[in-house]
Design an enzyme around this catalytic site. Structure first.
Site, PDB file in Angstrom:
ATOM      1  N   ASN A  10      14.709   5.347  -2.923  1.00  0.00           N
ATOM      2  CA  ASN A  10      15.997   4.669  -2.746  1.00  0.00           C
ATOM      3  C   ASN A  10      15.848   3.234  -3.260  1.00  0.00           C
ATOM      4  O   ASN A  10      15.217   2.408  -2.607  1.00  0.00           O
ATOM      5  CB  ASN A  10      16.353   4.700  -1.247  1.00  0.00           C
ATOM      6  N   LYS A  12      18.067   0.995  -3.634  1.00  0.00           N
ATOM      7  CA  LYS A  12      19.008   0.063  -2.978  1.00  0.00           C
ATOM      8  C   LYS A  12      19.685  -0.842  -4.007  1.00  0.00           C
ATOM      9  O   LYS A  12      20.005  -0.391  -5.110  1.00  0.00           O
ATOM     10  CB  LYS A  12      18.280  -0.721  -1.875  1.00  0.00           C
ATOM     11  N   HIS A  97      23.002   6.400   5.236  1.00  0.00           N
ATOM     12  CA  HIS A  97      21.850   5.502   5.381  1.00  0.00           C
ATOM     13  C   HIS A  97      22.230   4.428   6.397  1.00  0.00           C
ATOM     14  O   HIS A  97      23.383   3.973   6.430  1.00  0.00           O
ATOM     15  CB  HIS A  97      21.491   4.880   4.026  1.00  0.00           C
ATOM     16  N   GLU A  99      21.837   1.378   6.518  1.00  0.00           N
ATOM     17  CA  GLU A  99      22.414   0.148   5.947  1.00  0.00           C
ATOM     18  C   GLU A  99      23.887   0.360   5.617  1.00  0.00           C
ATOM     19  O   GLU A  99      24.691  -0.578   5.708  1.00  0.00           O
ATOM     20  CB  GLU A  99      21.597  -0.277   4.715  1.00  0.00           C
ATOM     21  N   GLU A 169      14.913   8.482   9.796  1.00  0.00           N
ATOM     22  CA  GLU A 169      14.522   7.095   9.517  1.00  0.00           C
ATOM     23  C   GLU A 169      14.791   6.235  10.749  1.00  0.00           C
ATOM     24  O   GLU A 169      15.935   5.829  10.984  1.00  0.00           O
ATOM     25  CB  GLU A 169      15.351   6.540   8.352  1.00  0.00           C
ATOM     26  N   GLY A 175      12.122  -1.179   6.099  1.00  0.00           N
ATOM     27  CA  GLY A 175      11.876  -2.480   5.483  1.00  0.00           C
ATOM     28  C   GLY A 175      11.144  -3.474   6.368  1.00  0.00           C
ATOM     29  O   GLY A 175      11.075  -4.659   6.056  1.00  0.00           O
ATOM     30  N   SER A 215       9.291   2.132   5.832  1.00  0.00           N
ATOM     31  CA  SER A 215       8.041   1.420   5.529  1.00  0.00           C
ATOM     32  C   SER A 215       6.901   2.341   5.072  1.00  0.00           C
ATOM     33  O   SER A 215       5.750   2.147   5.451  1.00  0.00           O
ATOM     34  CB  SER A 215       7.600   0.574   6.730  1.00  0.00           C
TER      35      SER A 215
HETATM   36  P1  PGA Z   1      11.646   1.125   3.200  1.00  0.00           P
HETATM   37  O1  PGA Z   1      13.137   1.733   3.135  1.00  0.00           O
HETATM   38  O2  PGA Z   1      10.724   2.164   2.606  1.00  0.00           O
HETATM   39  O3  PGA Z   1      11.711  -0.122   2.349  1.00  0.00           O
HETATM   40  O4  PGA Z   1      11.353   0.854   4.624  1.00  0.00           O
HETATM   41  C1  PGA Z   1      13.384   3.067   3.467  1.00  0.00           C
HETATM   42  C2  PGA Z   1      14.851   3.344   3.377  1.00  0.00           C
HETATM   43  O5  PGA Z   1      15.648   2.470   3.668  1.00  0.00           O
HETATM   44  O6  PGA Z   1      15.261   4.466   3.003  1.00  0.00           O
END
Ligand code: PGA
Length: 259
Positions: A10, A12, A97, A99, A169, A175, A215
């Site tokens: 992803n 982003k 997601h 976010e 997740e 993140g 992460s």
């Molecule tokens: P990350 O993001 O690997 O940077 O923690 C995962 C995600 O948001 O799908």
């Protein structure tokens, strides 16, 4: 039937269009001539979808996904992106997601309706679920996951469910560099499979791919997949580095090779 593991990157809103094109070129080169077991999906930003799809036209090793899609197909929805816009370029789309849920007020009901809508267009949804930091601290994780999975089970028919990837997740792990204990992730995977078995049967529960995200790094990737654990990974930060992404794919491949 043996399940194929899946690794999803992803991207982003982290890269410029030019950087996304460079990244896909680097990934293609790295994967050239290397046998890969995992299904690999990259989710670039919307404006890059046509160019990335074009760059991967003759490449069967990497599939393209959208990072999100709006529930409605057409109408007075300023700034939204319809399934009809992404359809020529993708086989996959992330849905819900955390976010997106946070920024756009997307509910479980909207998530499941969007996943069903995508299946109607022959696009496979990767539905993100997971608990917040607060829910974790108040021991609401199991309740949260059960509720989110129940809504998926209710809103999708058997065929659509089989084509859907469920991405667990934990929001606090995204993140942040904080990661859950792999045994805890295995427990969540088991919980989701039990819920699928209770509603349908074990055959269906085994066929649905459940992946982990939050992460993930080349160092920890192998801890979360294979055996009773997840069927793949959803990767943010580390998917922006071709070498790291490649190492993660290899870690997943070898976890499945040994299984
Ligand atoms: P990350 O993001 O690997 O940077 O923690 C995962 C995600 O948001 O799908």
């Amino acid at each position: 039937m043996k399940k194929r593991p899946i690794v999803v990157g992803n991207w982003k809103m982290e890269l410029s269009h030019k950087a996304e094109l460079e990244l896909i070129r680097a990934l293609k080169n790295m994967l050239k001539g290397v046998p890969i077991k995992s299904e690999v999906v990259v989710c670039p930003s919307y404006p890059s979808l046509p160019a990335i799809a074009e760059a991967l036209k003759k490449n069967s090793k990497i599939a393209v996904g959208a990072q999100n899609v709006f529930l409605e197909e057409k109408g007075a929805y300023t700034g939204q992106v319809s399934v009809l816009d992404i359809k020529p370029f993708v086989n996959w789309s992330l849905v819900g997601h955390s976010e997106v849920r946070a920024a756009a007020g997307v509910t479980d009901d909207i998530v499941v309706k969007t996943a069903a809508m995508l299946r109607g267009h022959n696009i496979n949804p990767i539905v993100c679920i997971g608990e917040s930091e607060e829910e974790r601290r108040s021991e609401q994780t199991v309740t949260k996951i059960r509720t989110q999975v129940a809504s998926l089970i209710e809103g999708l028919d058997r065929t659509s469910l089989v084509q859907t990837v469920i991405a667990y997740e934990p929001i606090w792990a995204i993140g942040s560099g904080q990661t859950p204990d792999p045994d805890d992730v295995a427990q969540i995977v088991l919980l989701i499979r039990r819920q699928l078995t209770d509603r349908y049967d074990q055959e269906l529960a085994e066929r649905v791919r459940i992946i982990y995200g939050g992460s993930v790094t080349p160092e920890n990737a192998g801890h979360y997949v294979g055996g009773p654990n997840a069927d793949g990974l959803l990767i943010g930060g580390a998917s922006l580095h071709p070498q790291k992404f490649m190492e993660i794919i290899q870690a997943v491949d070898s976890a499945f090779g040994e299984a």
